[in-house]
Motif scaffolding. Structure first.
Motif, PDB file in Angstrom:
ATOM      1  N   ARG A 107      -2.626 -10.766 -10.321  1.00 52.29           N
ATOM      2  CA  ARG A 107      -1.464 -10.595  -9.444  1.00 52.29           C
ATOM      3  C   ARG A 107      -1.424  -9.282  -8.668  1.00 52.29           C
ATOM      4  NH1 ARG A 107       2.829 -13.869 -11.055  1.00 52.29           N
ATOM      5  NH2 ARG A 107       3.764 -13.233  -9.080  1.00 52.29           N
ATOM      6  N   LEU A 108      -2.219  -8.280  -9.078  1.00 54.52           N
ATOM      7  CA  LEU A 108      -2.181  -7.007  -8.361  1.00 54.52           C
ATOM      8  C   LEU A 108      -2.754  -7.204  -6.961  1.00 54.52           C
ATOM      9  CD1 LEU A 108      -1.605  -3.938  -8.462  1.00 54.52           C
ATOM     10  CD2 LEU A 108      -3.980  -3.620  -9.200  1.00 54.52           C
ATOM     11  N   PRO A 109      -1.985  -6.916  -5.905  1.00 55.24           N
ATOM     12  CA  PRO A 109      -2.473  -7.115  -4.534  1.00 55.24           C
ATOM     13  C   PRO A 109      -3.736  -6.314  -4.244  1.00 55.24           C
ATOM     14  CG  PRO A 109      -0.097  -6.841  -4.534  1.00 55.24           C
ATOM     15  CD  PRO A 109      -0.565  -6.515  -5.927  1.00 55.24           C
ATOM     16  N   LEU A 110      -4.597  -6.880  -3.421  1.00 59.39           N
ATOM     17  CA  LEU A 110      -5.852  -6.235  -3.057  1.00 59.39           C
ATOM     18  C   LEU A 110      -5.607  -4.855  -2.468  1.00 59.39           C
ATOM     19  CD1 LEU A 110      -8.937  -6.402  -2.707  1.00 59.39           C
ATOM     20  CD2 LEU A 110      -8.530  -7.491  -0.481  1.00 59.39           C
ATOM     21  N   ARG A 111      -4.520  -4.688  -1.753  1.00 60.35           N
ATOM     22  CA  ARG A 111      -4.192  -3.401  -1.137  1.00 60.35           C
ATOM     23  C   ARG A 111      -4.177  -2.295  -2.188  1.00 60.35           C
ATOM     24  NH1 ARG A 111      -1.417  -1.422   3.279  1.00 60.35           N
ATOM     25  NH2 ARG A 111      -0.082   0.376   2.938  1.00 60.35           N
ATOM     26  N   TYR A 112      -3.600  -2.574  -3.347  1.00 58.63           N
ATOM     27  CA  TYR A 112      -3.481  -1.563  -4.388  1.00 58.63           C
ATOM     28  C   TYR A 112      -4.805  -1.381  -5.140  1.00 58.63           C
ATOM     29  CZ  TYR A 112       1.470  -2.081  -3.358  1.00 58.63           C
ATOM     30  OH  TYR A 112       2.681  -2.131  -2.719  1.00 58.63           O
ATOM     31  N   LYS A 113      -5.577  -2.451  -5.255  1.00 62.27           N
ATOM     32  CA  LYS A 113      -6.886  -2.326  -5.889  1.00 62.27           C
ATOM     33  C   LYS A 113      -7.798  -1.428  -5.065  1.00 62.27           C
ATOM     34  CE  LYS A 113      -6.758  -6.859  -8.167  1.00 62.27           C
ATOM     35  NZ  LYS A 113      -7.383  -8.208  -8.259  1.00 62.27           N
ATOM     36  N   LEU A 114      -7.784  -1.625  -3.758  1.00 66.08           N
ATOM     37  CA  LEU A 114      -8.627  -0.808  -2.891  1.00 66.08           C
ATOM     38  C   LEU A 114      -8.166   0.652  -2.887  1.00 66.08           C
ATOM     39  CD1 LEU A 114      -9.089  -3.245   0.139  1.00 66.08           C
ATOM     40  CD2 LEU A 114     -10.718  -2.725  -1.687  1.00 66.08           C
ATOM     41  N   ALA A 115      -6.846   0.862  -2.891  1.00 66.69           N
ATOM     42  CA  ALA A 115      -6.317   2.229  -2.920  1.00 66.69           C
ATOM     43  C   ALA A 115      -6.729   2.940  -4.201  1.00 66.69           C
ATOM     44  CB  ALA A 115      -4.796   2.212  -2.798  1.00 66.69           C
TER      45      ALA A 115
ATOM     46  N   SER B 217       7.727  -0.197   4.806  1.00 69.46           N
ATOM     47  CA  SER B 217       6.682   0.122   5.770  1.00 69.46           C
ATOM     48  C   SER B 217       6.828  -0.725   7.033  1.00 69.46           C
ATOM     49  CB  SER B 217       5.306  -0.122   5.143  1.00 69.46           C
ATOM     50  OG  SER B 217       4.283  -0.005   6.099  1.00 69.46           O
ATOM     51  N   ALA B 218       6.341  -0.169   8.149  1.00 65.96           N
ATOM     52  CA  ALA B 218       6.316  -0.935   9.400  1.00 65.96           C
ATOM     53  C   ALA B 218       5.218  -1.982   9.388  1.00 65.96           C
ATOM     54  CB  ALA B 218       6.112   0.010  10.582  1.00 65.96           C
ATOM     55  N   ASP B 219       4.310  -1.885   8.421  1.00 64.28           N
ATOM     56  CA  ASP B 219       3.202  -2.817   8.304  1.00 64.28           C
ATOM     57  C   ASP B 219       3.634  -4.016   7.455  1.00 64.28           C
ATOM     58  OD1 ASP B 219       0.871  -4.191   7.888  1.00 64.28           O
ATOM     59  OD2 ASP B 219      -0.206  -2.538   6.932  1.00 64.28           O
ATOM     60  N   PRO B 220       3.663  -5.231   8.034  1.00 63.10           N
ATOM     61  CA  PRO B 220       4.076  -6.410   7.259  1.00 63.10           C
ATOM     62  C   PRO B 220       3.221  -6.648   6.016  1.00 63.10           C
ATOM     63  CG  PRO B 220       4.017  -6.909   9.609  1.00 63.10           C
ATOM     64  CD  PRO B 220       3.381  -5.563   9.438  1.00 63.10           C
ATOM     65  N   ALA B 221       1.924  -6.350   6.110  1.00 67.32           N
ATOM     66  CA  ALA B 221       1.045  -6.546   4.959  1.00 67.32           C
ATOM     67  C   ALA B 221       1.427  -5.616   3.814  1.00 67.32           C
ATOM     68  CB  ALA B 221      -0.410  -6.316   5.371  1.00 67.32           C
ATOM     69  N   ALA B 222       1.817  -4.385   4.143  1.00 65.93           N
ATOM     70  CA  ALA B 222       2.237  -3.438   3.114  1.00 65.93           C
ATOM     71  C   ALA B 222       3.524  -3.908   2.449  1.00 65.93           C
ATOM     72  CB  ALA B 222       2.430  -2.052   3.722  1.00 65.93           C
ATOM     73  N   ARG B 223       4.476  -4.361   3.256  1.00 69.04           N
ATOM     74  CA  ARG B 223       5.739  -4.858   2.692  1.00 69.04           C
ATOM     75  C   ARG B 223       5.492  -6.071   1.798  1.00 69.04           C
ATOM     76  NH1 ARG B 223       7.454  -4.338   8.013  1.00 69.04           N
ATOM     77  NH2 ARG B 223       7.702  -6.611   8.206  1.00 69.04           N
ATOM     78  N   GLN B 224       4.598  -6.948   2.216  1.00 73.29           N
ATOM     79  CA  GLN B 224       4.303  -8.133   1.422  1.00 73.29           C
ATOM     80  C   GLN B 224       3.663  -7.764   0.089  1.00 73.29           C
ATOM     81  OE1 GLN B 224       5.317 -11.126   2.010  1.00 73.29           O
ATOM     82  NE2 GLN B 224       4.302 -12.049   0.215  1.00 73.29           N
ATOM     83  N   ALA B 225       2.782  -6.768   0.103  1.00 67.32           N
ATOM     84  CA  ALA B 225       2.165  -6.311  -1.142  1.00 67.32           C
ATOM     85  C   ALA B 225       3.222  -5.788  -2.110  1.00 67.32           C
ATOM     86  CB  ALA B 225       1.127  -5.238  -0.847  1.00 67.32           C
ATOM     87  N   ALA B 226       4.183  -5.026  -1.588  1.00 74.70           N
ATOM     88  CA  ALA B 226       5.248  -4.493  -2.433  1.00 74.70           C
ATOM     89  C   ALA B 226       6.077  -5.621  -3.041  1.00 74.70           C
ATOM     90  CB  ALA B 226       6.140  -3.554  -1.621  1.00 74.70           C
ATOM     91  N   VAL B 227       6.394  -6.628  -2.233  1.00 76.95           N
ATOM     92  CA  VAL B 227       7.178  -7.764  -2.718  1.00 76.95           C
ATOM     93  C   VAL B 227       6.414  -8.525  -3.801  1.00 76.95           C
ATOM     94  CG1 VAL B 227       8.129 -10.021  -2.071  1.00 76.95           C
ATOM     95  CG2 VAL B 227       8.518  -8.040  -0.602  1.00 76.95           C
ATOM     96  N   GLU B 228       5.136  -8.783  -3.553  1.00 75.36           N
ATOM     97  CA  GLU B 228       4.333  -9.567  -4.495  1.00 75.36           C
ATOM     98  C   GLU B 228       4.170  -8.852  -5.832  1.00 75.36           C
ATOM     99  OE1 GLU B 228       0.666 -10.382  -2.556  1.00 75.36           O
ATOM    100  OE2 GLU B 228       1.534 -11.820  -1.134  1.00 75.36           O
ATOM    101  N   TRP B 229       3.923  -7.546  -5.786  1.00 74.90           N
ATOM    102  CA  TRP B 229       3.713  -6.812  -7.029  1.00 74.90           C
ATOM    103  C   TRP B 229       5.005  -6.681  -7.817  1.00 74.90           C
ATOM    104  CZ3 TRP B 229       0.701  -6.422 -10.662  1.00 74.90           C
ATOM    105  CH2 TRP B 229       0.644  -5.341 -11.541  1.00 74.90           C
ATOM    106  N   HIS B 230       6.122  -6.465  -7.126  1.00 72.27           N
ATOM    107  CA  HIS B 230       7.410  -6.417  -7.812  1.00 72.27           C
ATOM    108  C   HIS B 230       7.696  -7.753  -8.481  1.00 72.27           C
ATOM    109  CE1 HIS B 230      11.787  -6.745  -8.308  1.00 72.27           C
ATOM    110  NE2 HIS B 230      11.750  -5.434  -8.506  1.00 72.27           N
ATOM    111  N   ALA B 231       7.413  -8.845  -7.779  1.00 73.36           N
ATOM    112  CA  ALA B 231       7.656 -10.170  -8.341  1.00 73.36           C
ATOM    113  C   ALA B 231       6.812 -10.407  -9.582  1.00 73.36           C
ATOM    114  CB  ALA B 231       7.364 -11.244  -7.292  1.00 73.36           C
TER     115      ALA B 231
END
Length: 401
Positions: A23-31, A48-62
């Protein structure tokens, strides 16, 4: 001492790893792989103004919310995980190892436990659910220009005016204030009282209310995470007072006994060293430099110190699991960890040489950024001088100087 998992802990660790792996978004794995600011990523991405960043935050919180892991240290009756100290340790250890960000910020870590212990029922019903849902994040309004280590010297005033308080003053080093929805603050409500008295704990529901201004403080890395917050005749309902008026110091200092082993420090040091060795292994010039260099011994010493920090963390968690409250032990761990983080950063820069000054956003540049980011490590969260005083007076029983 045997620190092996019990069967129950081993099963829980497996469950945590499964969530991280799936479940950990790829964005956070790469970071995490590049040494990015994982612990702050969720707060930054949430708005964030970046939709992908906002989506990662939503997915990880969920992902964490579904397991009840957003607030593992809160009691279950208030929506938390109700975890034991060792369960919290395992969860935090696995999150740190993966470089996965925590969610909820100061609302989960600080305000929630404060409201559970000192708030009234209306305050708990109003504020706790949005914190858990990730719908409201809170900034911490404690430090001031003249009240950092000596927090009780704060001067931000709150004057009673009917059913409201009127706030005037300034807070500084306010983490993530620019992305927060609200702010809780310590304010002086009785200027004639001794400095530890006359302080109250207030909730400001809207950090962008009239009279509040936020100014960025850009760090050595050119990043904006800290802020100054100014209050000019800001009206706050008296119903937002947590605990008794003029007793806010005791409210702020008596949080619930949640996991405070600082396992992330030990894991973070090891992860930095592993990234460093990976860079060295892939570079013939760096390998040659280290072949007959004293830096080889420096790296080995840092690994040993990281293991010592791990033992500090295990000791604190085992104490809490027995119902004991670490005091000077926690100060020793904080002191050792903050100074270790600076030594690790210094060693990495010595290994990289002039290449450590590269500023492009790549793997090698992360060591330079890490070095700059560790400059305030011995200041934030309680200075090394304060920690040594705690160890001397509460641990060694020495008289106050």
């Amino acid at each position: 001492m045997n620190w092996n998992d019990s069967p129950e802990q081993a099963r829980f660790r497996t469950a945590v790893r499964e969530v991280i792996n799936t479940r950990l978004p790829l964005r956070y794995k790469l970071a995490a792989e590049s040494g990015g600011p994982g612990e702050r990523a969720w707060e930054n991405d949430r708005k964030s103004a970046d939709p992908a960043a906002r989506q990662a935050a939503v997915e990880w919180h969920a992902a964490l919310s579904e397991k009840g892991w957003v607030a593992p240290h809160w009691p279950k009756e208030h929506g938390g995980g109700g975890m034991s100290a060792m369960e919290q340790f395992v969860l935090n250890q696995e999150l740190a190892t993966a470089g996965a960000p925590a969610v909820g910020g100061s609302g989960v870590g600080l305000l929630g436990p404060t409201l559970i212990l000192h708030g009234n029922e209306d305050q708990r019903k109003k504020y706790l659910p949005p914190i858990l849902a990730g719908e409201a994040t809170w900034a911490q309004g404690y430090s001031e220009p003249g009240a950092g280590s000596d927090l009780a010297s704060l001067q931000t005033r709150a004057t009673r005016d009917g059913d409201d308080f009127i706030l005037n003053g300034q807070k500084i080093w306010t983490s993530a204030a620019h992305t927060a929805d609200a702010i809780f603050a310590l304010v002086r409500t009785d200027p004639t009282a001794p400095k530890h008295r006359g302080i109250s704990f207030l909730l400001i529901d809207d950090i962008r209310a009239p009279g509040i201004s936020i100014r960025p403080l850009v760090d050595l890395n050119g990043r904006h995470y800290f802020n100054e917050v100014f209050f000019e005749d800001v009206r706050v309902p008296a119903a937002n007072l947590v605990g008794e008026e003029n007793r806010g110091w005791y409210v702020a200092m008596t949080l619930l006994d949640f996991e405070r082993s600082n396992i992330g420090g030990a894991i973070g040091a090891k992860r930095t060293l592993k990234r460093l060795l990976k860079v060295v292994a892939g570079d013939a010039v760096l390998r040659e430099r280290l072949t007959h260099s004293v830096l080889r011994h420096e790296i080995a010493q840092r690994y040993i110190e990281a293991e010592v920090m791990y033992q500090f963390s295990m000791r604190i968690s085992s104490m809490q699991n027995r119902g004991q409250l670490p005091n000077d032990e926690a100060s020793m761990a904080k002191l050792f960890n903050s100074e270790l983080s600076q030594r690790v950063a210094q060693t990495a820069m010595q290994v990289m040489g002039l290449r450590g000054q590269v500023t492009e956003d790549d793997g090698e540049a992360s060591f330079g950024r890490h070095y700059l980011g560790m400059v305030p490590a011995t200041i934030r969260g309680g200075t090394s001088e304060v920690q040594r005083n705690v160890i001397a007076t509460r641990g060694a029983g020495l008289p106050r100087g």
